[in-house]
Write an enzyme that holds these catalytic residues in place. Sequence first.
Site, PDB file in Angstrom:
ATOM      1  N   ASP A 176       9.599  -0.172   5.005  1.00 16.42           N
ATOM      2  CA  ASP A 176       9.828   1.208   5.436  1.00 16.42           C
ATOM      3  C   ASP A 176      10.605   1.968   4.365  1.00 16.42           C
ATOM      4  OD1 ASP A 176       9.535   3.277   7.280  1.00 16.42           O
ATOM      5  OD2 ASP A 176      11.326   2.733   8.406  1.00 16.42           O
ATOM      6  N   HIS A 259       3.418   7.220   5.861  1.00 14.46           N
ATOM      7  CA  HIS A 259       3.723   7.211   7.290  1.00 14.46           C
ATOM      8  C   HIS A 259       2.580   7.768   8.127  1.00 14.46           C
ATOM      9  CE1 HIS A 259       7.842   6.005   6.400  1.00 14.46           C
ATOM     10  NE2 HIS A 259       7.985   5.783   7.700  1.00 14.46           N
ATOM     11  N   HIS A 262       0.430   4.828   8.536  1.00 12.26           N
ATOM     12  CA  HIS A 262       1.010   3.923   9.531  1.00 12.26           C
ATOM     13  C   HIS A 262       0.669   4.376  10.942  1.00 12.26           C
ATOM     14  CE1 HIS A 262       4.071   3.548  12.674  1.00 12.26           C
ATOM     15  NE2 HIS A 262       4.093   2.270  12.331  1.00 12.26           N
ATOM     16  N   HIS A 276       6.770  -1.901  12.271  1.00 14.98           N
ATOM     17  CA  HIS A 276       6.627  -0.571  11.667  1.00 14.98           C
ATOM     18  C   HIS A 276       6.609  -0.638  10.142  1.00 14.98           C
ATOM     19  CE1 HIS A 276       7.383   3.776  11.150  1.00 14.98           C
ATOM     20  NE2 HIS A 276       8.284   3.423  10.255  1.00 14.98           N
TER      21      HIS A 276
END
Length: 367
Positions: A176, A259, A262, A276
């Site tokens: 992340d 993101h 994702h 995540h």
Amino acid sequence: MSKKDTLKKILCSPGSYIQEPNAINELADQYRTLGSKGAYIIVDPFIEKTYHDQIVSSFESSNTPYQLVVFGGECSDNEINKHVAALGENDAVIGIGGGKTLDTSKAVAHFGKRPVIISPTAASSDAPCSRLSVVYTDGGEFDHYLPLPKNPDMVIMDTTIISKAPVRFLISGLGDAYATYFEALACKQSNAITMTGGHSTNAAIALAKLCHDLLIADGPKAVAAVRQGLCSPAVENVIEANTLLSGLGFESSGLAAAHAIHDALTVLPGTHKYLHGEKVAYGTLTQFVLEDRPEADLREAYGFFRKVGLPTTLAEIGVENPSDEDLLKVGELACSKDDTMSNMPFEVTPEDVAIALRAATEVASVY
């Protein structure tokens, strides 16, 4: 608001950030700086079983009122509403656990108009410091971002607990956090409006760069230490990078392709068992393909991911032999107007994303 409609620059941060060993033992003391009628404590189920006595000890010993409830598993509208309805007279919310527990706690505090203390039990994402909750369906698919009017009042990082968490969580946090600097660069180049409603500051970009540099310098050493449950100086640095630096960097510099990809990957059921940061890591590699980044960046990213244990192929995030239709569906969701793909400094189509998703796996064989 268009990207050039304002010259406003915004840097936001939590009211306080505390990182120290055994910090959870002082939870009641910290709560009393914000409230007195009672703390509404939302705790991850595993953490509640493992650390129940430590969580409540400071409240019990000081006769500080509290109500402890167990998190239901998904940061969904239903879960948020359930806790808002149960707040009663409690005048502050405390969230203890992983990213979804913390995002739920922030949302509950927002809708319940209470201050909030966030206490992560792993350095697994950059969510704790942000004024944002990521809301999913009850089934685990990404639903929407929930922007909040302020950051948490306090973030408490207990390095003793965090260093004893499964190493996979720390590794996910590395994934992340690694995206932070490269998404920040994309947003700076496109002059994007961040989730704070303004442009990035030089300070935010510098924090994102420091985050990247600490990950490269200390990430592998920190993973080695946490495999043994140890909190070394490298672990301390990575906890700060994964949580504070990445949190400030992403929120005040902006999110882009990594993101958005994702979020879109969650439509594929095979990805649901992955964390995540693991999916963001693959989103970063996909962003690199979209940007046609220099060879040095590709070597660094693929090499670092392998060294610390992050995925470099679709199969490693549960996407085995995807069809073109599957990848195009991911591309369509990633390019949704409600996500952050538009912060890229060039137009990206769903077809571009589908190609890049597959190409990032093939590039892994080269680097």
